[in-house]
Design a protein around this motif. Structure first.
Motif, PDB file in Angstrom:
ATOM      1  N   LEU A  69       0.690  -1.570  -0.198  1.00 45.79           N
ATOM      2  CA  LEU A  69       0.099   0.226   0.067  1.00 45.79           C
ATOM      3  C   LEU A  69       1.016   1.991  -0.406  1.00 45.79           C
ATOM      4  N   PRO A  70       1.676   1.729   0.761  1.00 49.57           N
ATOM      5  CA  PRO A  70       2.492   2.452   0.960  1.00 49.57           C
ATOM      6  C   PRO A  70       3.163   2.756  -0.961  1.00 49.57           C
ATOM      7  N   TYR A  71       2.958   1.736  -1.319  1.00 46.78           N
ATOM      8  CA  TYR A  71       3.750   2.276  -2.829  1.00 46.78           C
ATOM      9  C   TYR A  71       2.887   2.537  -3.882  1.00 46.78           C
ATOM     10  N   VAL A  72       1.449   2.272  -3.687  1.00 48.51           N
ATOM     11  CA  VAL A  72       0.231   2.774  -4.254  1.00 48.51           C
ATOM     12  C   VAL A  72      -0.051   3.740  -3.906  1.00 48.51           C
ATOM     13  N   TRP A  73       0.181   4.513  -3.243  1.00 45.44           N
ATOM     14  CA  TRP A  73       0.204   6.149  -2.710  1.00 45.44           C
ATOM     15  C   TRP A  73       0.806   7.207  -3.327  1.00 45.44           C
ATOM     16  N   VAL A  74       2.372   6.183  -2.995  1.00 42.89           N
ATOM     17  CA  VAL A  74       3.075   6.957  -3.205  1.00 42.89           C
ATOM     18  C   VAL A  74       3.592   7.112  -4.671  1.00 42.89           C
ATOM     19  N   ALA A  75       2.746   6.499  -5.365  1.00 43.36           N
ATOM     20  CA  ALA A  75       2.845   6.724  -7.107  1.00 43.36           C
ATOM     21  C   ALA A  75       1.651   7.418  -7.508  1.00 43.36           C
ATOM     22  N   PHE A  76       0.748   7.655  -6.310  1.00 38.48           N
ATOM     23  CA  PHE A  76       0.074   9.137  -6.604  1.00 38.48           C
ATOM     24  C   PHE A  76       1.078  10.100  -6.203  1.00 38.48           C
ATOM     25  N   ALA A  77       1.281  10.225  -5.484  1.00 38.34           N
ATOM     26  CA  ALA A  77       2.054  11.816  -5.001  1.00 38.34           C
ATOM     27  C   ALA A  77       3.020  12.686  -6.152  1.00 38.34           C
TER      28      ALA A  77
END
Length: 132
Positions: A16-24
């Motif tokens: 999940l952290p990598y999903v959100w950083v992709a949005f960033a």
């Protein structure tokens, strides 16, 4: 539900952290992979990028206690169905937490956070009670 379900949830929570950083990183033009932290620091007015990064950091913070809770509960002999139920609830709530962060819904985000944290406390508490 089985213990395998809980283990899959640990894997999902780890991703999940990598999903959100992709949005960033895709939230503004000019992303600089040579110095991503400096690029992020320049995104002062881009609240979408800032919220996505905050979701990214919060997902990392939430992962360790959750993973420890699943492992501790399993080692303590807690019913696998209860572990899996709490693990699935945690993952669903963490996804909701990230979505609420991106959508700028602070009350819903806080509700998802506290309820997800209650799942972690449940895992840890069940583990402690099982060996007491």
């Amino acid at each position: 539900m089985t213990l395998a379900t809980a283990y899959w949830c640990v894997l999902i929570a780890a991703l999940l952290p990598y999903v959100w950083v992709a949005f960033a990183k895709t939230g503004a033009p000019g992303y600089n992979n040579r110095n991503p932290r400096a690029w992020l620091g320049k995104q002062e007015g881009n609240y979408r990028v800032q919220r996505a990064n905050a979701a990214h950091l919060n997902a990392f913070e939430a992962f360790a206690p959750f993973a420890a809770g699943v492992v501790m509960a399993q080692l303590a002999g807690v019913d696998p169905g209860r572990i899996a139920l709490l693990a699935v609830a945690f993952v669903v709530l963490r996804i909701a937490h990230g979505v609420c962060y991106l959508a700028d819904l602070p009350r819903w985000r806080s509700l998802a956070w506290i309820t997800g944290y209650a799942c972690v406390l449940g895992l840890l508490g069940l583990a402690a009670l099982s060996v007491a």
